[in-house]
Each structure stands twice: as structure tokens, then as C-alpha cells.
Scaffold this active site. Structure first.
Site, PDB file in Angstrom:
ATOM      1  N   GLY A  70      -6.614   3.773  11.152  1.00 21.75           N
ATOM      2  CA  GLY A  70      -7.358   2.561  10.789  1.00 21.75           C
ATOM      3  C   GLY A  70      -7.576   2.356   9.300  1.00 21.75           C
ATOM      4  N   THR A  71      -6.848   3.102   8.468  1.00 21.42           N
ATOM      5  CA  THR A  71      -7.034   2.934   7.018  1.00 21.42           C
ATOM      6  C   THR A  71      -6.685   1.513   6.562  1.00 21.42           C
ATOM      7  OG1 THR A  71      -4.859   3.898   6.723  1.00 21.42           O
ATOM      8  CG2 THR A  71      -6.736   5.348   6.308  1.00 21.42           C
ATOM      9  N   GLY A  72      -5.576   0.983   7.117  1.00 20.30           N
ATOM     10  CA  GLY A  72      -5.125  -0.349   6.700  1.00 20.30           C
ATOM     11  C   GLY A  72      -6.113  -1.430   7.142  1.00 20.30           C
ATOM     12  N   CYS A  73      -6.645  -1.276   8.371  1.00 23.73           N
ATOM     13  CA  CYS A  73      -7.626  -2.252   8.890  1.00 23.73           C
ATOM     14  C   CYS A  73      -8.865  -2.240   7.994  1.00 23.73           C
ATOM     15  CB  CYS A  73      -8.049  -1.879  10.308  1.00 23.73           C
ATOM     16  SG  CYS A  73      -6.691  -1.658  11.458  1.00 23.73           S
ATOM     17  N   THR A  97      -6.492   9.473   9.328  1.00 20.63           N
ATOM     18  CA  THR A  97      -6.233   8.225   8.599  1.00 20.63           C
ATOM     19  C   THR A  97      -6.032   7.058   9.566  1.00 20.63           C
ATOM     20  OG1 THR A  97      -3.892   8.797   8.526  1.00 20.63           O
ATOM     21  CG2 THR A  97      -5.202   9.353   6.571  1.00 20.63           C
ATOM     22  N   LYS A 102       0.842  -1.207   0.000  1.00 22.82           N
ATOM     23  CA  LYS A 102       0.000   0.000   0.000  1.00 22.82           C
ATOM     24  C   LYS A 102       0.873   1.252   0.000  1.00 22.82           C
ATOM     25  CE  LYS A 102      -1.536  -1.554   3.851  1.00 22.82           C
ATOM     26  NZ  LYS A 102      -2.184  -1.835   5.142  1.00 22.82           N
TER      27      LYS A 102
END
Ligand SMILES: Nc1ncnc2c1ncn2[C@@H]1O[C@H](COP(=O)(O)OP(=O)(O)OP(=O)(O)O)[C@@H](O)[C@H]1O
Ligand SMILES: Cc1ncc(CO)c(N)n1
Length: 279
Positions: free
Chosen positions: A209-212, A207, A175
Site C-alpha cells: 500500500g505504499t503507492g496508495c 511495503t 516512483k
């Protein structure tokens, strides 16, 4: 009516923007029945992580057994795992129940810099979890740790995706959220071609928690039977809407807006472009 079911194995975020809470909100928004195995309880808000309480291994195993023997998931993801012991127990149970369609978000640190994974657990992810992994979704710092090489360009991002794929995952998404170019590029590598997903970069603190959220959206789409690349594309559109329409709550790294994809008609006007690069 067929009910698609997805499971998240991750840590609880009391602030509600990341971890189990982000995953369950995302599953619900995408019309998938959500279930959870909690690996740790964090005391967390937009300003940082104020405490971490790991769950006992027996409890993690019991939660997975409860799901494996009854409400079997169509797809599952892992987030914050914390320690080698927990990873080993989870990998053993995933294998025992033959749970396929596994998305691994190799969470290592929170946006504020606090560690969420023991240093010696990184190898355990590679050795024990990767053999069962369909898609792994490292951000740039995580891909640097997994490969031992720094990433400073799109070519470096592609090389990292290639190398991590050779460790055993079917598909890798490196990412691009942590760069600072005007566009964000997520690099997908499936062993035969790269797919570049490019979209606008939104300049915001919110941003957390974007990956979760991104990996949960992929998992939800896989649970519904979508192909890997289409699942990743929808997840990218979902997270773009959630970041663009973020909620401005809290005084630090605020959460994204999990209902933006559904709520705002504009949110569906995505800036995401897909480009395939053959080897
Ligand atoms: N500022 C931004 N603008 C647009 N898209 C972004 C931005 N930041 C992240 N993304 C997208 O969000 C998704 C998650 O990427 P990111 O690199 O932020 O993950 P992460 O660091 O693992 O997140 P976290 O650890 O907070 O859960 C990716 O699809 C990425 O492209
Ligand atoms: C519980 C939890 N999982 C993942 C992250 C990474 O965003 C976080 N901050 N907290």
C-alpha cells in the site's frame, strides 16, 4: 474553520493496508475530511489477493453523484479501477461535476503479483482519465507499461516521466520504490523541469500500500491548497515515516504505519533531499 475535503475512488482492501482503507487513514492523519467511492471489494491480506468483486457501474456512478451533488471534494484521487467500463463512467462524472485537482495512481497489480486492472483498461486510463489529471504517479513497472519501454536507470525514469507528461497529465511522478539501489529516487516532471526526490531505501517486506498512501497524501495536501511540488514533498516524507516505522503485522507483505508521521518525532527527521534539474 475551513474543512478541506478529499475523495478517493478505489478498491477496498479487507487487510486495511492499501486501497480505500489506506487512503482514508492518510486523509485523516493529514487533517482532511475523507470520502470514498468504492470500485471493487477485494478479499486481501498481507499474503495476497484472495478474491475480487467489482461493483456494478450504476453503483459507482451513484456514489459519485451522491458526493458531486453535496459534499464536493477539494481534491480527489483514483486507485484500483478494475475495468474500462468503470474508468469511462468515472471520467464522465468527473467531467460533469468539473472535479479538478485529480491525482491518478494507475494501479495495475498488487505487491503479490495479482492483477487489479484489465489489460484493455490501460488505454482507457490514457484516453479518458488523463485529460482531467493533475498528477499521475506510476511506479516503475507501471511506467514501463504506459510507455512500452523498459526502465533500468535514472535517465530511463526521467525519459518515462517526460513521455507520460506528453500524453496529457500536468505533472508525472515516476516512483522509484521498485529499484534496488541504496537510495530511492522519485522523479517528478512538470513539463519544464525535473525535481528529484531522493531518500534512504528501507529494506523491509512491509511495503503493502505504499503507492496508495503516497498518492492519498498528495491528494490531502492539494485539498488543503498546497502547491503541487510541496504536496509531493510532504507525501514523500509521510510515506518515508510510514515505511521506516512499519508495523510488522501479518506474515506476508505487511502494511505501512499510517500514524508514524504524526506519532514519532523522529519520523519528521526525513532523509528526503530535493534537487531541481532544468531542461
Ligand atoms: N523500500 C522503500 N524505502 C523507502 N521508500 C520507499 C520504499 N518503497 C517505496 N518507497 C516510496 O514509497 C512511495 C511509493 O512507491 P512504490 O514504487 O512502492 O509504489 P507502488 O509500487 O505503487 O506501491 P503499491 O502498489 O504497493 O501501493 C514512493 O514515494 C517510493 O519512493
Ligand atoms: C484495493 C487495492 N488497491 C491497490 C492496491 C495496490 O497496492 C492493492 N493491493 N489493493
Amino acid at each position: 474553520m475551513t474543512i478541506s475535503k478529499a475523495l478517493t475512488i478505489a478498491g477496498s482492501d479487507s487487510g486495511g493496508g492499501a486501497g480505500i482503507q489506506a487512503d482514508l487513514k492518510t486523509f485523516q492523519e493529514l487533517n482532511v475530511y475523507g470520502m470514498s467511492v468504492i470500485t471493487a471489494v477485494t478479499a486481501q491480506n498481507t499474503k495476497g489477493v484472495h478474491g475480487v468483486h467489482s461493483m456494478p457501474i450504476q453503483s459507482v456512478r451513484a456514489q459519485l453523484d451522491a458526493i458531486g451533488t453535496d459534499l464536493f471534494p477539494n481534491a480527489l484521487k483514483t486507485g484500483m479501477l478494475g475495468s474500462s467500463d468503470i474508468i469511462e463512467a468515472i471520467a464522465e462524472r468527473i467531467d460533469f461535476y468539473n472535479m479538478t485537482q485529480l491525482v491518478v495512481d494507475p494501479v495495475m497489480v498488487a505487491k503479490g503479483g495479482q492483477k487489479l486492472l484489465d489489460d484493455n483498461a490501460i488505454n482507457t486510463i490514457l484516453e479518458k482519465l488523463l485529460p482531467f489529471t493533475k498528477i499521475i504517479t506510476p511506479n516503475i513497472p507501471e511506467a514501463e507499461v504506459l510507455t512500452g519501454r523498459s526502465i533500468n536507470s535514472l535517465e530511463d525514469q526521467k525519459r518515462a516521466a517526460h513521455l507520460i507528461q506528453s500524453y496529457g497529465a500536468e505533472v508525472v511522478v515516476v516512483k522509484g520504490g521498485h529499484g534496488n539501489s541504496s537510495e530511492v529516487v522519485d522523479v517528478v516532471y512538470d513539463g519544464s523541469q525535473y525535481t528529484l526526490l531522493t531518500g534512504n531505501r528501507y529494506h523491509t517486506m512491509n511495503t503493502h500500500g505504499t503507492g496508495c498512501t503516497f498518492s492519498a497524501a498528495i491528494t490531502a495536501q492539494l485539498a488543503k491548497g498546497e502547491s503541487i511540488i510541496d504536496a509531493i514533498l510532504v507525501a514523500k516524507q509521510f510515506i518515508e515515516a510510514a515505511i521506516r516505522e512499519n508495523l510488522h503485522i501479518g506474515s506476508g507483505h505487511g502494511p505501512t504505519n499510517h500514524w508514524a508521521f504524526r506519532e514519532t518525532e523522529d519520523a519528521r527527521i526525513s532523509t528526503i533531499k530535493k534537487q531541481i534539474v532544468k531542461l
